[in-house]
Design a protein around this motif. Structure first.
Motif, PDB file in Angstrom:
ATOM      1  N   LYS A  37       0.873  -1.172   0.000  1.00  0.00           N
ATOM      2  CA  LYS A  37       0.000   0.000   0.000  1.00  0.00           C
ATOM      3  C   LYS A  37       0.906   1.217   0.000  1.00  0.00           C
ATOM      4  CE  LYS A  37      -4.446  -1.082   2.035  1.00  0.00           C
ATOM      5  NZ  LYS A  37      -5.344  -0.820   3.179  1.00  0.00           N
ATOM      6  N   ALA A  46      -4.032   6.184  -0.590  1.00  0.00           N
ATOM      7  CA  ALA A  46      -3.062   5.102  -0.784  1.00  0.00           C
ATOM      8  C   ALA A  46      -3.645   4.110  -1.784  1.00  0.00           C
ATOM      9  CB  ALA A  46      -2.761   4.416   0.530  1.00  0.00           C
ATOM     10  N   LYS A  47      -2.768   3.511  -2.578  1.00  0.00           N
ATOM     11  CA  LYS A  47      -3.191   2.561  -3.599  1.00  0.00           C
ATOM     12  C   LYS A  47      -2.389   1.283  -3.434  1.00  0.00           C
ATOM     13  CE  LYS A  47      -3.686   2.259  -8.599  1.00  0.00           C
ATOM     14  NZ  LYS A  47      -3.280   2.834  -9.884  1.00  0.00           N
ATOM     15  N   LYS A  48      -3.003   0.135  -3.719  1.00  0.00           N
ATOM     16  CA  LYS A  48      -2.289  -1.135  -3.657  1.00  0.00           C
ATOM     17  C   LYS A  48      -1.517  -1.328  -4.949  1.00  0.00           C
ATOM     18  CE  LYS A  48      -3.637  -4.952  -0.802  1.00  0.00           C
ATOM     19  NZ  LYS A  48      -4.447  -6.132  -0.629  1.00  0.00           N
TER      20      LYS A  48
END
Length: 64
Positions: A37, A46-48
């Motif tokens: 993340k 936040a991005k995976k």
């Protein structure tokens, strides 16, 4: 799912297994990808991402 780092674009490399009797067969070295993340430029969320460990070690990825 492709074995490609989302930051640097690094993918698997290809080569040969060579036995003692010099029998040759194809093989591949996969990238060590880890799900992380991380903060992405341009957005506060936040991005995976699937990122290689060399990008994590070098600081190209800021963990959330």
């Amino acid at each position: 799912m492709a074995q490609v780092c989302e930051i640097c674009g690094k993918g698997p490399q290809f080569g040969n297994n060579i036995s003692h009797a010099h029998n040759v067969s194809r093989r591949r070295w996969n990238v060590n990808l880890q799900p992380v993340k991380a903060k992405v430029e341009g957005s506060s969320n936040a991005k995976k991402l699937r990122v290689c460990t060399s990008c994590i070690k070098s600081g190209k990825v800021v963990k959330a």
